[in-house]
Design a protein around this motif. Sequence first.
Motif, PDB file in Angstrom:
ATOM      1  N   GLY A   1       0.782  -1.225   0.000  1.00 18.83           N
ATOM      2  CA  GLY A   1       0.000   0.000   0.000  1.00 18.83           C
ATOM      3  C   GLY A   1       0.817   1.278   0.000  1.00 18.83           C
ATOM      4  N   SER A   2       2.145   1.168  -0.102  1.00 14.64           N
ATOM      5  CA  SER A   2       3.009   2.348  -0.099  1.00 14.64           C
ATOM      6  C   SER A   2       3.352   2.758  -1.526  1.00 14.64           C
ATOM      7  CB  SER A   2       4.311   2.038   0.654  1.00 14.64           C
ATOM      8  OG  SER A   2       5.220   3.110   0.528  1.00 14.64           O
ATOM      9  N   THR A   3       3.421   4.067  -1.755  1.00 14.28           N
ATOM     10  CA  THR A   3       3.842   4.571  -3.057  1.00 14.28           C
ATOM     11  C   THR A   3       5.332   4.906  -3.077  1.00 14.28           C
ATOM     12  OG1 THR A   3       3.271   6.834  -2.441  1.00 14.28           O
ATOM     13  CG2 THR A   3       1.574   5.528  -3.586  1.00 14.28           C
ATOM     14  N   GLU A   4       5.980   4.817  -1.922  1.00 15.77           N
ATOM     15  CA  GLU A   4       7.400   5.160  -1.837  1.00 15.77           C
ATOM     16  C   GLU A   4       8.262   4.029  -2.390  1.00 15.77           C
ATOM     17  OE1 GLU A   4      10.662   6.624   1.479  1.00 15.77           O
ATOM     18  OE2 GLU A   4       8.534   6.811   1.912  1.00 15.77           O
ATOM     19  N   LEU A   5       9.247   4.405  -3.201  1.00 18.25           N
ATOM     20  CA  LEU A   5      10.202   3.443  -3.738  1.00 18.25           C
ATOM     21  C   LEU A   5      11.410   3.382  -2.814  1.00 18.25           C
ATOM     22  CD1 LEU A   5      10.136   4.555  -7.483  1.00 18.25           C
ATOM     23  CD2 LEU A   5       8.863   2.685  -6.423  1.00 18.25           C
ATOM     24  N   SER A   6      11.979   2.209  -2.671  1.00 14.28           N
ATOM     25  CA  SER A   6      13.154   2.031  -1.817  1.00 14.28           C
ATOM     26  C   SER A   6      14.416   2.087  -2.665  1.00 14.28           C
ATOM     27  CB  SER A   6      13.106   0.683  -1.109  1.00 14.28           C
ATOM     28  OG  SER A   6      11.993   0.619  -0.271  1.00 14.28           O
ATOM     29  N   PRO A   7      15.475   2.666  -2.107  1.00  9.73           N
ATOM     30  CA  PRO A   7      16.739   2.677  -2.857  1.00  9.73           C
ATOM     31  C   PRO A   7      17.235   1.257  -3.090  1.00  9.73           C
ATOM     32  CG  PRO A   7      16.915   4.025  -0.863  1.00  9.73           C
ATOM     33  CD  PRO A   7      15.601   3.314  -0.819  1.00  9.73           C
ATOM     34  N   GLY A   8      17.770   1.036  -4.270  1.00  8.64           N
ATOM     35  CA  GLY A   8      18.350  -0.267  -4.604  1.00  8.64           C
ATOM     36  C   GLY A   8      19.856  -0.184  -4.548  1.00  8.64           C
ATOM     37  N   THR A   9      20.474  -0.433  -5.671  1.00 13.72           N
ATOM     38  CA  THR A   9      21.931  -0.418  -5.718  1.00 13.72           C
ATOM     39  C   THR A   9      22.475   1.000  -5.625  1.00 13.72           C
ATOM     40  OG1 THR A   9      21.936  -0.315  -8.125  1.00 13.72           O
ATOM     41  CG2 THR A   9      22.039  -2.508  -7.128  1.00 13.72           C
ATOM     42  N   GLN A  10      23.631   1.105  -5.000  1.00 15.50           N
ATOM     43  CA  GLN A  10      24.364   2.370  -4.934  1.00 15.50           C
ATOM     44  C   GLN A  10      25.805   2.068  -5.299  1.00 15.50           C
ATOM     45  OE1 GLN A  10      23.965   4.266  -1.119  1.00 15.50           O
ATOM     46  NE2 GLN A  10      21.757   4.085  -1.120  1.00 15.50           N
ATOM     47  N   THR A  11      26.254   2.620  -6.399  1.00 17.51           N
ATOM     48  CA  THR A  11      27.638   2.475  -6.823  1.00 17.51           C
ATOM     49  C   THR A  11      28.172   3.855  -7.159  1.00 17.51           C
ATOM     50  OG1 THR A  11      27.186   2.259  -9.187  1.00 17.51           O
ATOM     51  CG2 THR A  11      27.107   0.228  -7.874  1.00 17.51           C
ATOM     52  N   ARG A  12      29.411   3.909  -7.542  1.00 18.34           N
ATOM     53  CA  ARG A  12      30.003   5.187  -7.942  1.00 18.34           C
ATOM     54  C   ARG A  12      29.287   5.765  -9.172  1.00 18.34           C
ATOM     55  NH1 ARG A  12      33.913   8.860  -7.947  1.00 18.34           N
ATOM     56  NH2 ARG A  12      35.446   9.081  -9.563  1.00 18.34           N
ATOM     57  N   ALA A  13      28.649   4.923  -9.955  1.00 18.88           N
ATOM     58  CA  ALA A  13      27.958   5.374 -11.165  1.00 18.88           C
ATOM     59  C   ALA A  13      26.571   5.940 -10.882  1.00 18.88           C
ATOM     60  CB  ALA A  13      27.842   4.225 -12.155  1.00 18.88           C
ATOM     61  N   GLY A  14      25.985   5.650  -9.723  1.00 18.28           N
ATOM     62  CA  GLY A  14      24.649   6.152  -9.416  1.00 18.28           C
ATOM     63  C   GLY A  14      23.914   5.243  -8.455  1.00 18.28           C
ATOM     64  N   MET A  15      22.643   5.571  -8.239  1.00 27.29           N
ATOM     65  CA  MET A  15      21.800   4.722  -7.398  1.00 27.29           C
ATOM     66  C   MET A  15      20.484   4.482  -8.102  1.00 27.29           C
ATOM     67  SD  MET A  15      20.957   7.267  -4.270  1.00 27.29           S
ATOM     68  CE  MET A  15      19.360   7.991  -4.111  1.00 27.29           C
ATOM     69  N   THR A  16      19.873   3.350  -7.796  1.00 24.63           N
ATOM     70  CA  THR A  16      18.653   2.962  -8.489  1.00 24.63           C
ATOM     71  C   THR A  16      17.488   2.788  -7.524  1.00 24.63           C
ATOM     72  OG1 THR A  16      19.172   0.612  -8.310  1.00 24.63           O
ATOM     73  CG2 THR A  16      19.947   1.748 -10.295  1.00 24.63           C
ATOM     74  N   TYR A  17      16.307   2.924  -8.081  1.00 26.29           N
ATOM     75  CA  TYR A  17      15.041   2.623  -7.405  1.00 26.29           C
ATOM     76  C   TYR A  17      14.244   1.782  -8.392  1.00 26.29           C
ATOM     77  CZ  TYR A  17      16.015   6.435  -4.103  1.00 26.29           C
ATOM     78  OH  TYR A  17      16.577   7.242  -3.144  1.00 26.29           O
ATOM     79  N   THR A  18      13.724   0.627  -7.940  1.00 22.23           N
ATOM     80  CA  THR A  18      12.978  -0.244  -8.853  1.00 22.23           C
ATOM     81  C   THR A  18      11.485  -0.207  -8.536  1.00 22.23           C
ATOM     82  OG1 THR A  18      13.398  -2.145  -7.434  1.00 22.23           O
ATOM     83  CG2 THR A  18      14.923  -1.799  -9.254  1.00 22.23           C
ATOM     84  N   PHE A  19      10.696  -0.470  -9.578  1.00 17.84           N
ATOM     85  CA  PHE A  19       9.250  -0.503  -9.439  1.00 17.84           C
ATOM     86  C   PHE A  19       8.786  -1.879  -8.997  1.00 17.84           C
ATOM     87  CE2 PHE A  19       9.611   2.564 -13.133  1.00 17.84           C
ATOM     88  CZ  PHE A  19       9.475   3.689 -12.351  1.00 17.84           C
ATOM     89  N   ASP A  20       7.630  -1.930  -8.349  1.00 14.48           N
ATOM     90  CA  ASP A  20       6.955  -3.182  -8.031  1.00 14.48           C
ATOM     91  C   ASP A  20       6.027  -3.467  -9.211  1.00 14.48           C
ATOM     92  OD1 ASP A  20       5.425  -5.279  -7.145  1.00 14.48           O
ATOM     93  OD2 ASP A  20       4.733  -4.283  -5.322  1.00 14.48           O
ATOM     94  N   LEU A  21       6.508  -4.248 -10.165  1.00 15.72           N
ATOM     95  CA  LEU A  21       5.766  -4.464 -11.405  1.00 15.72           C
ATOM     96  C   LEU A  21       4.590  -5.415 -11.255  1.00 15.72           C
ATOM     97  CD1 LEU A  21       8.784  -4.519 -13.832  1.00 15.72           C
ATOM     98  CD2 LEU A  21       7.179  -2.657 -13.402  1.00 15.72           C
ATOM     99  N   THR A  22       4.414  -5.994 -10.069  1.00 18.61           N
ATOM    100  CA  THR A  22       3.254  -6.865  -9.872  1.00 18.61           C
ATOM    101  C   THR A  22       1.986  -6.039  -9.687  1.00 18.61           C
ATOM    102  OG1 THR A  22       3.568  -6.980  -7.476  1.00 18.61           O
ATOM    103  CG2 THR A  22       4.654  -8.686  -8.816  1.00 18.61           C
ATOM    104  N   THR A  23       2.115  -4.779  -9.292  1.00 15.56           N
ATOM    105  CA  THR A  23       0.928  -3.962  -9.045  1.00 15.56           C
ATOM    106  C   THR A  23       0.837  -2.774  -9.999  1.00 15.56           C
ATOM    107  OG1 THR A  23       2.114  -2.634  -7.411  1.00 15.56           O
ATOM    108  CG2 THR A  23       0.896  -4.518  -6.593  1.00 15.56           C
ATOM    109  N   GLN A  24       1.823  -2.580 -10.839  1.00 20.35           N
ATOM    110  CA  GLN A  24       1.843  -1.398 -11.697  1.00 20.35           C
ATOM    111  C   GLN A  24       1.804  -1.794 -13.161  1.00 20.35           C
ATOM    112  OE1 GLN A  24       5.521   0.193 -10.412  1.00 20.35           O
ATOM    113  NE2 GLN A  24       4.706   1.002  -8.520  1.00 20.35           N
ATOM    114  N   TYR A  25       1.225  -0.918 -13.966  1.00 24.28           N
ATOM    115  CA  TYR A  25       1.219  -1.160 -15.394  1.00 24.28           C
ATOM    116  C   TYR A  25       1.109   0.164 -16.132  1.00 24.28           C
ATOM    117  CZ  TYR A  25      -3.797  -0.714 -14.687  1.00 24.28           C
ATOM    118  OH  TYR A  25      -5.032  -0.269 -14.328  1.00 24.28           O
TER     119      TYR A  25
END
Length: 159
Positions: A95-119
């Motif tokens: 039920g949250s719309t907030e994305l959690s940080p994923g990988t963090q490297t010197r090149a950047g950081m990522t946030y991934t979508f929950d594709l089971t509930t989004q389209y």
Amino acid sequence: MNSTIQHTLRALSLTTLVAASSALADAGDWIKRSGNFTTLQHNANTAELFVVYPQMHGSNCGIGIALNRRNSYTDNYQILADNLVVDNYYPNTEGSTELSPGTQTRAGMTYTFDLTTQYYGTVVTIRTKGGETFGELFEKLSNNPDVHAVVSAIDCDQI
């Protein structure tokens, strides 16, 4: 060298090359693939980006935030992660719309979508937690002047 050993060495070399190339992906690579990006303006505290999901053949599974090369350090990404809220339009299974940080490297950081509930697609909103501007947040990051940050959609195979 027998053919089994040569084949194994080639497979290991290819695996190493693929791993190294994905580890080196940065904002430039993300933008080239998606064509979809925004910058975090120094005088603003909110930025938005529309991202098309894989279900619409956009092949995007998340977003990435990258700092300019002089400021692109893992410690700086941790400071950003601690001081930013990244939301999208659709709630996840909790039920949250907030994305959690994923990988963090010197090149950047990522946030991934929950594709089971989004389209289709979503609007991703990036904002500072304390209401300060992105410029004020950038001042915490580094002694290097001219901090710039780019947010981009990221292909599923880049995550």
